[in-house]
Write an enzyme that holds these catalytic residues in place. Structure first.
Site, PDB file in Angstrom:
ATOM      1  N   ASP A 298     -18.459  13.086  24.438  1.00  0.00           N
ATOM      2  CA  ASP A 298     -18.295  14.367  23.754  1.00  0.00           C
ATOM      3  C   ASP A 298     -17.561  15.359  24.646  1.00  0.00           C
ATOM      4  OD1 ASP A 298     -19.646  13.304  21.709  1.00  0.00           O
ATOM      5  OD2 ASP A 298     -21.279  14.757  21.659  1.00  0.00           O
TER       6      ASP A 298
ATOM      7  N   THR B 191     -20.983  17.629  16.056  1.00  0.00           N
ATOM      8  CA  THR B 191     -21.343  16.743  14.955  1.00  0.00           C
ATOM      9  C   THR B 191     -22.658  17.161  14.317  1.00  0.00           C
ATOM     10  OG1 THR B 191     -22.265  15.275  16.586  1.00  0.00           O
ATOM     11  CG2 THR B 191     -20.097  14.748  15.768  1.00  0.00           C
ATOM     12  N   THR B 192     -23.533  17.763  15.108  1.00  0.00           N
ATOM     13  CA  THR B 192     -24.776  18.246  14.526  1.00  0.00           C
ATOM     14  C   THR B 192     -24.523  19.517  13.727  1.00  0.00           C
ATOM     15  OG1 THR B 192     -25.885  17.402  16.471  1.00  0.00           O
ATOM     16  CG2 THR B 192     -27.154  18.831  15.055  1.00  0.00           C
TER      17      THR B 192
ATOM     18  N   ASP C 236     -26.876  13.130  19.864  1.00  0.00           N
ATOM     19  CA  ASP C 236     -25.573  13.279  19.253  1.00  0.00           C
ATOM     20  C   ASP C 236     -25.695  13.115  17.739  1.00  0.00           C
ATOM     21  OD1 ASP C 236     -22.707  13.437  19.345  1.00  0.00           O
ATOM     22  OD2 ASP C 236     -22.735  11.342  18.768  1.00  0.00           O
TER      23      ASP C 236
END
Lengths: 536, 566
Positions: free
Chosen positions: B396, B98-99, B65
């Protein structure tokens, strides 16, 4: 930590204490992880199977443990490496869930990683390998479902259960006595099992041990053993058909919890107080007597005066019994736990067939054995052994066997041991691999090869030529399509595990495969390790 | 200070040790620092993304994550820190992507770097980037496919697809279908108006395979600490009445500082009795209310345990606050702070209560709750790190499903949407006749980083795949607009048809946040780092040694900084 430089040759400090951290990236990280995991697995390899060896482990404060149980070895080894720790956790979760096969799962994971390494060298993407393993794992577990057999058992017919437990025990220090030990475990589990809900609460089986005596003296007490003695040496050592009162209040004048102070200003008042206290004692003992109790078990202590009174009133008593034992005693004897003397009535008493104080050898240690309880919902396995280390190891072995019996109560499907299931799964995976195109094909083949690590280790540990024995069995399995052939570890003369009576639970086997695959994926997926560099 | 500049006298404006760097080199240096950070998370993108193992004083984390990794990297570089914030903001806002957001921001900066080096004013870059981001978002919204009009069952199926796309890159991808179903079931249990995340409990039990994880349509929590007598209580009920308390049920001093003075020993017993009566009175009232299960946030003592055991009532003390809260939401029970005047309406109920063995723990399960506005996921897995990562992954997925329920618009994933926007922007840029044309083209090129990274992580030839994608997207009839990277074959495929879907909101947010972050970094031309601002941080972070190390690092940085300013 590798530093990043800008074009002026100026290093960035991006991460806090950057120079004190080390970092391994990319394929090296994967390789380093595999290396660590493999070396953990290698330690356990020699402990696998009936001819597996034990490990002696010394803890930092000098305690020595000798054990054959994978989970215990790894836990005591105190592995520092993070990847190594994953292997420890792997073994631990097998222990939590199944209780047996803790060595096998680590050996399997080690083998899977070892094979993954050579695939990595071929330039395969680590995740593709992991995916291939997952596919193979699915095939293998499906195969387990195909070759499993169910057997029926009941409270009367415990034979199949005993045989499975014997397989578990055969690799342990108690191997010599596996039959009686297995019977003890099975009886204990069945005593507390709820066969309708297929649930076994292991808290209700207590394993108590005492150093000294022979292993043969180990027995199942259909009741409770507590490490206590009667409060007064002159009390009778043996009681038959007694009514038991279980108290959680001390034989003392009750004290309010609020802070209190008694003002005494005259001699009369002092006398009155003393009399009152005395009256309390007699009153308490009298209440016990009145309720019809013949044995008092008390969670707290009582002073010599009360002790004397109890003795005088011919009311045997036990003091300072721990909370857990109190609970077990209450369940076994059917007594209710009484918090106050005022509430002690005849219907709150329990019943025990016999209560005996047992001494051991020349030592002064005594224990109370409470048997013949009406409601057999709590049992104790009383273990004897030459020294503490053996005793502990026996306890661990019995725990494994109890877990196996419990798993069988939950799900009575079994596969055959001695590597038979692994070989059969390996063949199934190989066959399935041929139908898969792409990189996964190689990964599945590697999985099949890794599955053979277990029978290989079994053969090796038993002093058989590993490759010859394995290939011979494999050939026969293929030719006869008989999934019950395994490695003949005990030199019985047959490879048919049905004749050898070597069983393992399907649940345990599946769990091993799942967990090992899972951990492999986790390790293969890491491509970046950041840790403090001075970390030793 | 370092001796330098020969004879020239130095004017000291700022405190000794202050690091000031400014101008174009500083900007470039900031960009480079950001690139270094981006490189760390780069490989986690996509279904073939790898994990990072980070070992710090708090333990070991293995994660995929982006936000978690960025947080744990403990970045101190001021410019690079803004990337962490961007990632965390994305996590808080949409929970996934998020990446991607970090990679996008990094790529924008990378594209901007040559322009800066050539002397373009950062402001004009910023202006064009902002404009491009507005255009991109507009285009994205046009392309988004709405699921609003679909019917509930169908919608659930679609949500599952979204959840699966999220889970694809995680450790649990092997069981993504299983977990996606679980997540969708859990989220659809929630109150549709609020979708309060707190109402989905995630419990972790070590051991077992991933498939042993299960969803409880109600509440589950671990057996609390119990006293003797607990095992004698009944452990399963059908349609129990549940009483939830916030008081201690223990024999104890009612008032802390009170002291009783007695001058007559005869009264002694009455005081003792009075105390017992207080507790018995409480217990009587609990039982009299007709409750079968008594839960309390505060301890329930041994006396009470045994009392309840005698009366076939189950009790659990020291239940955690959020578990209590979820029990009340699920069963309709109201937390009582007194046992006086217990209203039968304050009792909750559920279809079934059971204590069950899960791995090595025993769990209390409340199932089939009438107002089941809550659900609990019980996760199983081989090791602590594994379950932790599964927890983050499911978080997520839950966020995604939650978002998608509210804004039911999806876009094709696998880099398809990025390619499509990139093509649109580069075409659009031709309308400009000034520098913006170049900058918007650069922005468009930067967007292509997502499919490129997907290929790189999967070990494919990125250039090859990207060219295939460009060709598809350039098809005049627009039939290729949903084409993205196919990670399984190394080719391209219609990701919309392959059900690789992502909620449009995630992408919108990612593009906006990444642009903002990039612009922020571009607009900085001077860093003044106060020497003190670092020391207390370092000292609190680790031992005194760390402070020394920090000091050393700063000293060197400071010296270089001055040298460079020349």
């Amino acid at each position: 930590m590798s530093l990043a430089f800008d074009e002026y040759g100026r290093p960035f400090i991006i991460i806090r204490e950057q120079e004190r951290k080390s970092r391994v990236k990319g394929i090296e990280a994967v390789k380093a992880s595999i290396m660590a995991a493999k070396s953990v697995a290698r330690t356990l390899r020699s402990s696998l199977g009936p001819k597996g060896m034990d490990k002696m482990l010394q803890s930092p404060d000098g305690d020595v443990t000798i054990t054959n149980d994978g989970a215990t070895i790894l836990e005591m080894m105190d592995v520092e490496n993070q990847i190594g720790k994953l292997m420890v956790e792997l073994s631990k979760s097998q222990d939590h869930e199944i209780g047996d096969g803790t060595t096998g799962v680590v050996v399997l994971a080690g083998a899977l990683l070892e094979h993954a390494e050579s695939l990595l060298d071929m330039g395969m993407h680590p995740l593709r390998i992991a995916e291939g393993y997952e596919m193979a794992c699915k095939v293998a577990t499906e195969n387990l479902d195909k070759i499993k057999t169910r057997f029926e058992f009941s409270k009367e017919d415990i034979e199949p259960l005993v045989k499975t437990c014997m397989t578990t025990l055969s690799s342990k220090v108690v191997g010599r006595l596996k039959r009686p030990m297995a019977e003890i475990c099975v009886k204990a589990v069945l005593a507390v099992a709820d066969l309708e809900r297929r649930d076994v609460n292991l808290d209700l089986i207590k394993v108590e041990g005492k150093v000294g005596g022979k292993m043969e003296d180990t027995r199942l007490v259909e009741g409770i053993v507590i490490d206590k003695e009667f409060s007064h040496p002159q009390m009778p050592k043996e009681l038959k058909d007694v009514k038991v009162a279980i108290l959680t209040c001390p034989f003392e004048p009750p004290k309010p919890k609020t802070k209190h102070k008694v003002d005494i200003d005259t001699v009369e008042k002092f006398e009155a107080l003393r009399d009152a206290e005395k009256a309390y004692f007699t009153d308490m003992v009298q209440r016990c007597k009145d309720s019809g109790a013949e044995l008092v078990i008390c969670q707290w202590g009582f002073d010599d005066e009360a002790n004397h009174l109890l003795m005088h009133q011919n009311l045997p008593a036990v003091r300072w019994v721990g909370g857990v034992e109190i609970e077990l005693l209450a369940m076994a004897t059917g007594a209710r736990i009484v918090p106050r003397f005022q509430e002690l009535t005849a219907d709150k008493l329990g019943h025990a067939g016999s209560v005996t104080e047992v001494g051991f050898g020349t030592t002064k240690d005594k224990m109370l054995v409470i048997e013949g309880c009406p409601n057999l919902k709590a049992v104790t396995i009383f273990v004897r052994g030459g020294n503490r280390m053996v005793l502990d190891e026996i306890k661990r072995s019995l725990h494994d066997a109890i877990c196996v019996a419990r798993n069988l109560v939950r799900d009575n499907a079994i596969v055959y041991g001695g590597g038979a299931a692994e070989i059969s799964c390996g063949l199934a995976v190989e066959e399935a691999a041929d139908k898969v195109t792409g990189v996964e094909h190689y990964a599945m083949r590697a999985f099949a090869d890794a599955l053979q690590a277990v029978p290989l280790a079994l053969a090796e540990n038993s002093g058989l030529p590993p490759i010859e024995s394995l290939t011979a069995v494999k050939k026969r399995q293929l030719e006869e399509s008989n999934p019950y052939l395994g490695i003949d570890c005990n030199d019985v003369g047959t490879n048919d595990m049905r004749e050898q009576n070597v069983f393992e639970t399907v649940m345990g086997k599946k769990q091993q495969l799942f967990l090992a695959t899972q951990v492999c994926k986790m390790i293969l997926k890491i491509d970046d390790v950041i840790k403090p560099s001075d970390y030793e | 200070m370092m001796p330098m500049m020969g004879m020239q006298p130095q004017i000291i404006l700022l405190k000794e040790g202050t690091d000031t760097s400014q101008g174009k080199p500083q900007l470039i240096s900031n960009i480079n620092a950001c690139m270094a950070v981006v490189d760390t998370v780069r490989t986690t993108l996509g279904p073939r993304g790898m994990d990072k193992l980070i070992h710090d004083s708090r333990g070991v984390t293995i994660s995929n994550d982006g936000a978690t990794i960025m947080k744990l990297l403990d970045i101190v570089h001021p410019a690079a820190k803004s990337l962490v914030d961007v990632s965390l903001a994305q996590d808080a806002e949409v929970g996934d992507g998020t990446t991607s957001v970090v990679i996008l921001a990094g790529e924008f900066l990378k594209e901007a770097k040559p322009f800066i080096e050539e002397g373009v004013h950062p402001r004009s870059l910023i202006k064009s980037f902002r404009q491009a981001s507005v255009l991109a978002v507009e285009r994205l919204k046009e392309l988004a496919i709405s699921l609003e009009d679909k019917h509930m069952e169908e919608k659930k199926d679609l949500l599952k697809k979204c959840a699966m796309t999220t889970l694809n890159s995680k450790l649990v991808s092997g069981e993504k279908e299983f977990f996606a179903q679980m997540v969708v079931d859990a989220v659809s249990k929630l109150d549709p108006s609020t979708l309060d995340l707190k109402m989905v409990g995630i419990k972790k039990v070590q051991g077992g395979g991933l498939r042993d994880s299960f969803l409880v349509d109600g509440v589950a929590f671990k057996k609390t600490f119990s006293y003797a007598g607990f095992e004698q209580q009944p452990k399963s009920f059908n349609d129990p009445k549940i009483l939830v308390l916030n008081i201690e049920l223990e024999l104890k001093a009612e008032k802390e500082n009170a002291e009783i003075r007695l001058d007559d020993p005869a009264k002694y017993q009455s005081i003792v009795d009075a105390e017992w009566n207080i507790i018995y009175d409480k217990l009587d009232k609990c039982v009299a209310s007709g409750a079968n299960i008594v839960l309390s946030r505060l301890p329930i003592g041994d006396l009470a345990t045994q009392y309840f055991a005698d009366r076939n009532v189950f009790c659990a003390g020291r239940v955690e606050g959020n578990d209590i809260e979820r029990v009340t939401k699920a069963t309709g029970a109201k937390v009582q702070t007194t046992v006086n005047n217990l209203d039968p309406k304050a009792l909750g109920t559920c279809a079934r209560f059971e204590e069950r063995q899960v791995g090595a723990e025993r769990y209390n399960l409340f199932m089939g709750c009438p107002q089941a506005r809550t659900a609990t996921l019980v996760l199983r897995g081989g090791s602590e790190q594994f379950i932790d990562e599964a927890d983050r992954s499911l978080h997520d997925a839950i966020m995604i499903v939650r978002r998608a329920l509210k804004h039911a618009q999806v876009v094709p994933g696998g880099g398809a949407i990025e390619m499509c926007i990139a093509k649109y922007l580069s075409e659009y840029s031709l309308q400009f006749s000034n520098k913006s044309q170049l900058f918007i083209k650069a922005y468009a090129k930067a967007l292509e980083v997502i499919p490129r990274q997907l290929c790189n992580n999967a070990g494919f030839d990125a250039t090859d795949v990207l060219n295939k994608l460009r060709q598809k997207h350039a098809l005049a009839d627009g039939s290729g607009k949903n084409f993205g990277v196919d990670v399984n074959t190394g080719g391209v495929c219609d990701t919309y048809d392959a059900f690789v879907w992502e909620p449009a909101l995630v992408k919108v947010n990612a593009i906006q946040a990444a642009t903002e972050a990039a612009c922020l970094i571009l607009s900085v031309d001077e860093t003044v780092r106060n020497p003190k601002s670092e020391v207390p941080d370092a000292a609190s972070g680790a031992a005194a040694q760390a402070a020394i190390a920090g000091g050393r690092g700063r000293g060197r940085g400071g010296g270089r900084g001055r040298g460079m300013r020349r």
